[in-house]
Design a protein around this motif. Structure first.
Motif, PDB file in Angstrom:
ATOM      1  N   PRO A  14       0.802  -1.232   0.000  1.00  0.00           N
ATOM      2  CA  PRO A  14       0.000   0.000   0.000  1.00  0.00           C
ATOM      3  C   PRO A  14       0.829   1.275   0.000  1.00  0.00           C
ATOM      4  CG  PRO A  14      -0.912  -1.599   1.541  1.00  0.00           C
ATOM      5  CD  PRO A  14       0.389  -2.160   1.069  1.00  0.00           C
ATOM      6  N   GLU A  15       2.049   1.231   0.557  1.00  0.00           N
ATOM      7  CA  GLU A  15       2.872   2.439   0.611  1.00  0.00           C
ATOM      8  C   GLU A  15       3.238   2.972  -0.775  1.00  0.00           C
ATOM      9  OE1 GLU A  15       2.895   0.743   4.549  1.00  0.00           O
ATOM     10  OE2 GLU A  15       3.203  -0.124   2.561  1.00  0.00           O
ATOM     11  N   LEU A  16       3.090   2.149  -1.815  1.00  0.00           N
ATOM     12  CA  LEU A  16       3.405   2.623  -3.163  1.00  0.00           C
ATOM     13  C   LEU A  16       2.533   3.805  -3.558  1.00  0.00           C
ATOM     14  CD1 LEU A  16       3.970  -0.669  -5.212  1.00  0.00           C
ATOM     15  CD2 LEU A  16       5.630   1.136  -4.803  1.00  0.00           C
ATOM     16  N   VAL A  17       1.299   3.834  -3.085  1.00  0.00           N
ATOM     17  CA  VAL A  17       0.407   4.927  -3.482  1.00  0.00           C
ATOM     18  C   VAL A  17       0.666   6.187  -2.675  1.00  0.00           C
ATOM     19  CG1 VAL A  17      -1.350   3.259  -4.173  1.00  0.00           C
ATOM     20  CG2 VAL A  17      -1.482   4.303  -1.900  1.00  0.00           C
ATOM     21  N   LEU A  18       1.607   6.135  -1.740  1.00  0.00           N
ATOM     22  CA  LEU A  18       1.979   7.322  -0.972  1.00  0.00           C
ATOM     23  C   LEU A  18       3.174   8.041  -1.580  1.00  0.00           C
ATOM     24  CD1 LEU A  18       1.685   5.902   2.676  1.00  0.00           C
ATOM     25  CD2 LEU A  18       0.029   7.295   1.440  1.00  0.00           C
ATOM     26  N   GLY A  19       3.856   7.410  -2.532  1.00  0.00           N
ATOM     27  CA  GLY A  19       5.011   8.039  -3.147  1.00  0.00           C
ATOM     28  C   GLY A  19       6.306   7.391  -2.729  1.00  0.00           C
ATOM     29  N   ALA A  20       7.379   7.763  -3.436  1.00  0.00           N
ATOM     30  CA  ALA A  20       8.677   7.116  -3.253  1.00  0.00           C
ATOM     31  C   ALA A  20       9.233   7.301  -1.856  1.00  0.00           C
ATOM     32  CB  ALA A  20       9.672   7.651  -4.288  1.00  0.00           C
ATOM     33  N   ASP A  21       8.979   8.458  -1.226  1.00  0.00           N
ATOM     34  CA  ASP A  21       9.602   8.719   0.064  1.00  0.00           C
ATOM     35  C   ASP A  21       8.962   7.936   1.197  1.00  0.00           C
ATOM     36  OD1 ASP A  21       7.283  10.154  -0.230  1.00  0.00           O
ATOM     37  OD2 ASP A  21       7.958  11.856   0.962  1.00  0.00           O
ATOM     38  N   ARG A  22       7.823   7.282   0.955  1.00  0.00           N
ATOM     39  CA  ARG A  22       7.172   6.494   2.006  1.00  0.00           C
ATOM     40  C   ARG A  22       7.391   5.001   1.826  1.00  0.00           C
ATOM     41  NH1 ARG A  22       3.417   9.493   4.766  1.00  0.00           N
ATOM     42  NH2 ARG A  22       3.525   7.750   6.234  1.00  0.00           N
ATOM     43  N   LEU A  23       8.121   4.619   0.791  1.00  0.00           N
ATOM     44  CA  LEU A  23       8.358   3.204   0.530  1.00  0.00           C
ATOM     45  C   LEU A  23       9.510   2.702   1.382  1.00  0.00           C
ATOM     46  CD1 LEU A  23       7.376   0.902  -1.340  1.00  0.00           C
ATOM     47  CD2 LEU A  23       9.146   1.585  -2.959  1.00  0.00           C
ATOM     48  N   GLU A  24       9.306   1.610   2.096  1.00  0.00           N
ATOM     49  CA  GLU A  24      10.347   1.040   2.937  1.00  0.00           C
ATOM     50  C   GLU A  24      11.505   0.534   2.064  1.00  0.00           C
ATOM     51  OE1 GLU A  24      10.628   0.983   6.134  1.00  0.00           O
ATOM     52  OE2 GLU A  24       8.693   1.926   6.533  1.00  0.00           O
ATOM     53  N   PRO A  25      12.755   0.731   2.514  1.00  0.00           N
ATOM     54  CA  PRO A  25      13.901   0.267   1.715  1.00  0.00           C
ATOM     55  C   PRO A  25      13.827  -1.211   1.343  1.00  0.00           C
ATOM     56  CG  PRO A  25      14.645   1.708   3.490  1.00  0.00           C
ATOM     57  CD  PRO A  25      13.189   1.460   3.724  1.00  0.00           C
ATOM     58  N   ALA A  26      13.359  -2.033   2.277  1.00  0.00           N
ATOM     59  CA  ALA A  26      13.272  -3.466   1.981  1.00  0.00           C
ATOM     60  C   ALA A  26      12.262  -3.731   0.873  1.00  0.00           C
ATOM     61  CB  ALA A  26      12.886  -4.236   3.246  1.00  0.00           C
ATOM     62  N   ASP A  27      11.131  -3.011   0.896  1.00  0.00           N
ATOM     63  CA  ASP A  27      10.131  -3.183  -0.158  1.00  0.00           C
ATOM     64  C   ASP A  27      10.673  -2.692  -1.495  1.00  0.00           C
ATOM     65  OD1 ASP A  27       8.240  -4.282   1.559  1.00  0.00           O
ATOM     66  OD2 ASP A  27       7.403  -2.332   2.089  1.00  0.00           O
ATOM     67  N   ALA A  28      11.375  -1.554  -1.482  1.00  0.00           N
ATOM     68  CA  ALA A  28      11.956  -1.030  -2.726  1.00  0.00           C
ATOM     69  C   ALA A  28      12.972  -2.001  -3.302  1.00  0.00           C
ATOM     70  CB  ALA A  28      12.603   0.331  -2.463  1.00  0.00           C
ATOM     71  N   ALA A  29      13.798  -2.595  -2.436  1.00  0.00           N
ATOM     72  CA  ALA A  29      14.796  -3.552  -2.911  1.00  0.00           C
ATOM     73  C   ALA A  29      14.127  -4.787  -3.508  1.00  0.00           C
ATOM     74  CB  ALA A  29      15.719  -3.947  -1.760  1.00  0.00           C
ATOM     75  N   ALA A  30      13.057  -5.254  -2.870  1.00  0.00           N
ATOM     76  CA  ALA A  30      12.346  -6.424  -3.387  1.00  0.00           C
ATOM     77  C   ALA A  30      11.715  -6.127  -4.741  1.00  0.00           C
ATOM     78  CB  ALA A  30      11.280  -6.866  -2.387  1.00  0.00           C
ATOM     79  N   ILE A  31      11.184  -4.915  -4.911  1.00  0.00           N
ATOM     80  CA  ILE A  31      10.589  -4.531  -6.194  1.00  0.00           C
ATOM     81  C   ILE A  31      11.663  -4.490  -7.271  1.00  0.00           C
ATOM     82  CG2 ILE A  31       9.555  -2.582  -7.430  1.00  0.00           C
ATOM     83  CD1 ILE A  31       7.933  -2.026  -4.865  1.00  0.00           C
ATOM     84  N   GLY A  32      12.805  -3.880  -6.960  1.00  0.00           N
ATOM     85  CA  GLY A  32      13.888  -3.828  -7.929  1.00  0.00           C
ATOM     86  C   GLY A  32      14.355  -5.208  -8.335  1.00  0.00           C
ATOM     87  N   GLU A  33      14.449  -6.111  -7.367  1.00  0.00           N
ATOM     88  CA  GLU A  33      14.882  -7.473  -7.663  1.00  0.00           C
ATOM     89  C   GLU A  33      13.862  -8.194  -8.543  1.00  0.00           C
ATOM     90  OE1 GLU A  33      16.515 -11.340  -5.112  1.00  0.00           O
ATOM     91  OE2 GLU A  33      15.449  -9.712  -4.112  1.00  0.00           O
TER      92      GLU A  33
END
Length: 811
Positions: A14-33
């Motif tokens: 759900p944090e994706l709809v809040l923008g990049a600055d609210r995305l947890e680093p672990a979630d961002a890393a998992a998305i990139g992977e």
């Protein structure tokens, strides 16, 4: 080994709809992977819209397909044979009318290539860059018409059938598809201004205007509520695109080209396959051709017009047999994006200029859209403001002119013109290196970019030739020395005798090296050499010994002890905020301008050149490493703190990324100032507040570890969830090797304790505990005060069954 999610919806938090600055680093890393794995599985660079689709619609890596259920929604239809179509965006899931027994087949639009009138020649009118689309009146509405070639992936929903493959080949031979299998169409955009939007924003507009039901029934709707209004839905979609973009940009091993992302290894393949078609040799030849087209006046060349002739039509050993077209279908995206990225990297490594016949030519992308990309080449002089802009930032100079450069630099047109005039005046006269204590010294400090002897070499009667060159950062990094124009007669084995009043080792005084194409290498440079230092060169005619010497600067200027070229020292690779006083000064301890180049610009330039190159093409360094690069190992006390403070504005503005203790420079990230924050006419959408987002995870299908199978209770729960409409997109029956994760609230101590207790009970008893069991355990262990809810968690109700190993198999 890291674990990659199997289905994209597992990662659409759900944090994706809040923008990049609210995305947890672990979630961002998992998305990139995950996006990296999707690109490798599908075999072509992913547009940001396609990467977003993989998460939102749940691309399944194991099946290499989207779930067929998304096709139950309304999908547009694309006609072939050059027919006019309502514009469909990159990312659209659509039906394609291929005819025959196949009829309409499903596909995903993964890229677009612009086909403006008269645009496929090798050199085109520069005004094509950024040109507005013509408009017509259709049924009383004004619409913009754009000639496009759509790249569609017919395997987005699984492997292509043999019959469809043969049908597509027949359509290509009959001209209903273009020579590479792309769909040529005149796309009609309504409203007309949508034709000027970036592809990702046109897709966002199209989703909200035409597919709101898809958004509400998917992860976006799960995050903001399925009955939310269009304004909230639009803000959530825009924020999620920004967040996904940030996650994949920061992912190690990925490179960007505009809104496309590709594994860095694919760019490296160009050098690994140097002598193969479309390898480094071909692309270097292509780059030289582009540069030569603009060595006298600005010119524009399409990438596709120069790339297609390099593609072999037949196998030389078997002239009767066609070879596979590397530009066919989605291969078009892979080859075009990869070639563009490699060309931009090569030009960046050359200081953003290419030398052609003694002239310096700035080569850069000017428009990403027409015919694989429109590359602009134009003659420049040292310190031209255009050299401050990264090569991969499309300015549309051909269509917008000097205004585009002024907008990017953030200064007025008058100031840009003044900077160009000053640079040209400096290039037309010898560099005045006179200063305090320098009266009467020989004036030989002309900027290196303009060093060339207008006389033919055979007219030189002197036995000793002399010139002055500037040592660039690239020369220091690559241990090379570029000779002046006209010294090409030097070749083979040479000896370089270096005279330097600074720190120099004995073995650096006389060095053997090789010379070819006016480049001497390899050389060992003294430790205190810096980018911009000037070298006075002398060589006897027909000799093979080069005498090189530095000249002390008396008095030193702000720490620079030797004569240098201020147009090179501290040149920032991006941004336009540096001073152009020409005195070579850097900055004071506060990072403010001290009559010259701001410290932050010097640091960004230093990081871009000397930082460690990571696998994703970025340059990285810590504040400590930057301090050592700036001041040497014996750096002043407090230097790192000063550098950290000076770099804060660069991080805040997005020029750099701070990941832990490392500063990261990426040329793509360095500048897209003025990029629209959303579709035209929408206005600026503020990011949603955290309270507007549901604190829960939507239900999804998750792949189990090998040896496990879903229990009967889970299968029943899945069937019930599908009947109740809780499933976003998924098969009718829970597939083997998968389990069903019901919608649930995320985070919180209660859920953490419940998860731990459930794991313990499941391991011992083989089944998950019911809600009452968990409540009793929490109470017995004193955990009720830690966020427990009366009556237990609704996650673990009586329908929840555990996943068990198959009979005879262990965990």
């Amino acid at each position: 080994m890291s674990v990659v999610a199997s289905v994209g919806t597992e990662l659409f938090v759900p944090e994706l709809v809040l923008g990049a600055d609210r995305l947890e680093p672990a979630d961002a890393a998992a998305i990139g992977e995950f996006i990296t794995a999707v690109a490798e599985a599908r075999g072509f660079p992913l547009h940001l819209a396609v990467a977003w689709n993989a998460l939102n619609f749940g691309y399944d890596l194991a099946a290499r397909s989207y779930p067929a259920e998304v096709l139950e929604a309304f999908m547009p239809t694309i006609a072939l044979a050059g027919a006019a179509n309502a514009a469909v965006p990159v990312g659209a899931l659509a039906w394609v009318q291929v005819g025959g027994a196949e009829g309409d087949v499903w596909a995903e639009v993964v890229a677009k290539d612009g086909r403006p009138v008269g645009g496929d020649e090798m050199v085109v009118d520069p005004a094509v860059a950024g040109a507005l689309a013509p408009t017509v009146v259709d049924d009383g509405f004004e619409v913009a018409v754009v000639s496009e070639a759509l790249v569609v992936d017919f395997e987005a929903f699984g492997p292509i059938a043999d019959g469809l493959g043969r049908r597509l080949e027949r359509l290509r031979r009959r001209g209903r598809l273009d020579r590479h299998g792309l769909i040529l169409t005149d796309s009609r955009y309504l409203p007309p201004e949508a034709a000027s939007d970036e592809d990702v924003w046109f897709y966002a507009r199209w989703l909200v205007d035409h597919q709101p039901h898809l958004l509400r029934s998917g992860p976006v709707g799960a995050a903001v509520g399925r009955d939310t209004g269009l304004d909230t839905l639009a803000a959530a979609v825009l924020a999620s695109f920004e967040a996904v973009s940030a996650a994949i940009t920061a992912a190690p091993g990925l490179r960007r080209w505009g809104d496309f992302v590709l594994p860095a290894a694919w760019v490296g393949e160009v050098d690994d396959e140097a002598n193969l078609p479309l390898g480094a040799a071909d692309l270097a030849h292509l780059l030289n051709g582009i540069a030569r087209s603009g060595d006298e006046v600005p010119a524009a060349a399409t990438l596709l017009g120069r790339l297609e002739p390099l593609v072999p039509a037949t196998d030389p050993s078997r002239p009767d047999r066609e070879v596979p077209d590397p530009l066919a279908g989605v291969g078009f995206v892979r080859q075009v994006v990869r070639a563009n990225r490699w060309l931009a990297d090569r030009v960046e490594d050359c200081g953003r200029i290419v030398s052609v016949g003694g002239r310096k030519v700035a080569v850069r992308i000017d428009d990403l859209f027409p015919y694989g990309g429109l590359w602009r080449a134009e003659p420049v002089v040292a310190d031209h403001p255009l050299l401050d802009v990264p090569v991969d930032v499309p300015l549309a100079l051909g269509g917008r002119g000097i205004d585009a450069l002024a907008d990017w630099l953030g200064i007025s047109v008058e100031e840009v013109l003044a900077r160009i005039a000053a640079a040209e005046a400096a290039a037309a006269t010898s560099y005045d290196d006179t200063g305090p204590g320098r009266e009467g010294e020989e004036d030989d400090q002309q900027p290196e970019e303009e060093l060339e002897d207008p006389r033919p070499l055979e007219d030189l009667n002197a036995t000793l030739l002399s010139a002055t060159v500037t040592v660039r950062a690239l020369d220091i990094d690559n241990a090379t020395l570029r000779l002046p124009e006209g010294w090409g007669w030097l070749s083979g084995e040479v000896t370089v005798m270096l005279s330097h009043a600074g720190e120099i080792d004995d073995d650096q005084l006389t060095q053997p090296a090789g010379c070819a194409e006016e480049v001497v290498a390899p050389l060992s440079w003294p430790l205190d050499f810096f980018p911009g230092i000037r070298l006075h060169l002398s060589v006897f005619a027909s000799g093979s010994t080069i005498f090189a010497s530095t000249v002390p600067l008396v008095p030193p200027v702000d720490g620079y002890d030797f004569v240098f070229d201020p147009s090179v020292v501290g040149r920032p690779p991006a941004g336009g905020c540096r001073s152009h006083h020409g005195d070579g000064t850097a900055g004071d301890a506060s990072g403010e301008r001290a009559g010259g180049i701001p410290l932050v610009d010097v640091l960004v330039g230093l990081l871009a050149r000397r930082g460690r190159r990571a696998s994703d093409g970025t340059r990285r360094a810590t504040a400590r490493e930057l301090a050592i690069l700036c001041f040497g190992p014996e750096r002043p006390s407090g230097a790192e703190e000063v550098l950290v403070a000076a770099l804060e504005p660069a991080v805040a503005s997005g020029r750099l990324v701070l990941a832990g203790s490392e500063y990261i420079y990426e040329s793509w990230r360095a500048g897209r100032p003025g990029r629209a924050p959303g579709p035209s006419g929408w206005g600026r959408r503020e990011h949603l507040a955290r309270a507007a987002v549901a604190a829960h995870v939507p239900g999804f299908v998750r792949r189990l570890a090998p040896g496990f199978t879903a229990s009967a209770e889970k299968r029943a729960s899945y069937a019930q969830a599908r009947a109740e409409g809780l499933i976003l997109f998924g098969p009718e029956v829970l597939p083997d090797g998968h389990t069903w994760v019901r919608p649930h609230e995320r985070g919180g101590a209660s859920d953490a304790y419940a998860g731990a207790l459930t794991g313990i009970v499941s391991t011992i008893s083989g089944r998950s505990p019911e809600a009452d069991d968990l409540a009793a355990m929490r109470a017995a262990w004193g955990l009720d005060g830690a966020g427990g809810r009366p009556g237990g968690s609704r996650i673990f109700d009586s329908s929840w069954g555990g996943d068990r190993p198959r009979a005879g198999e262990g965990r």
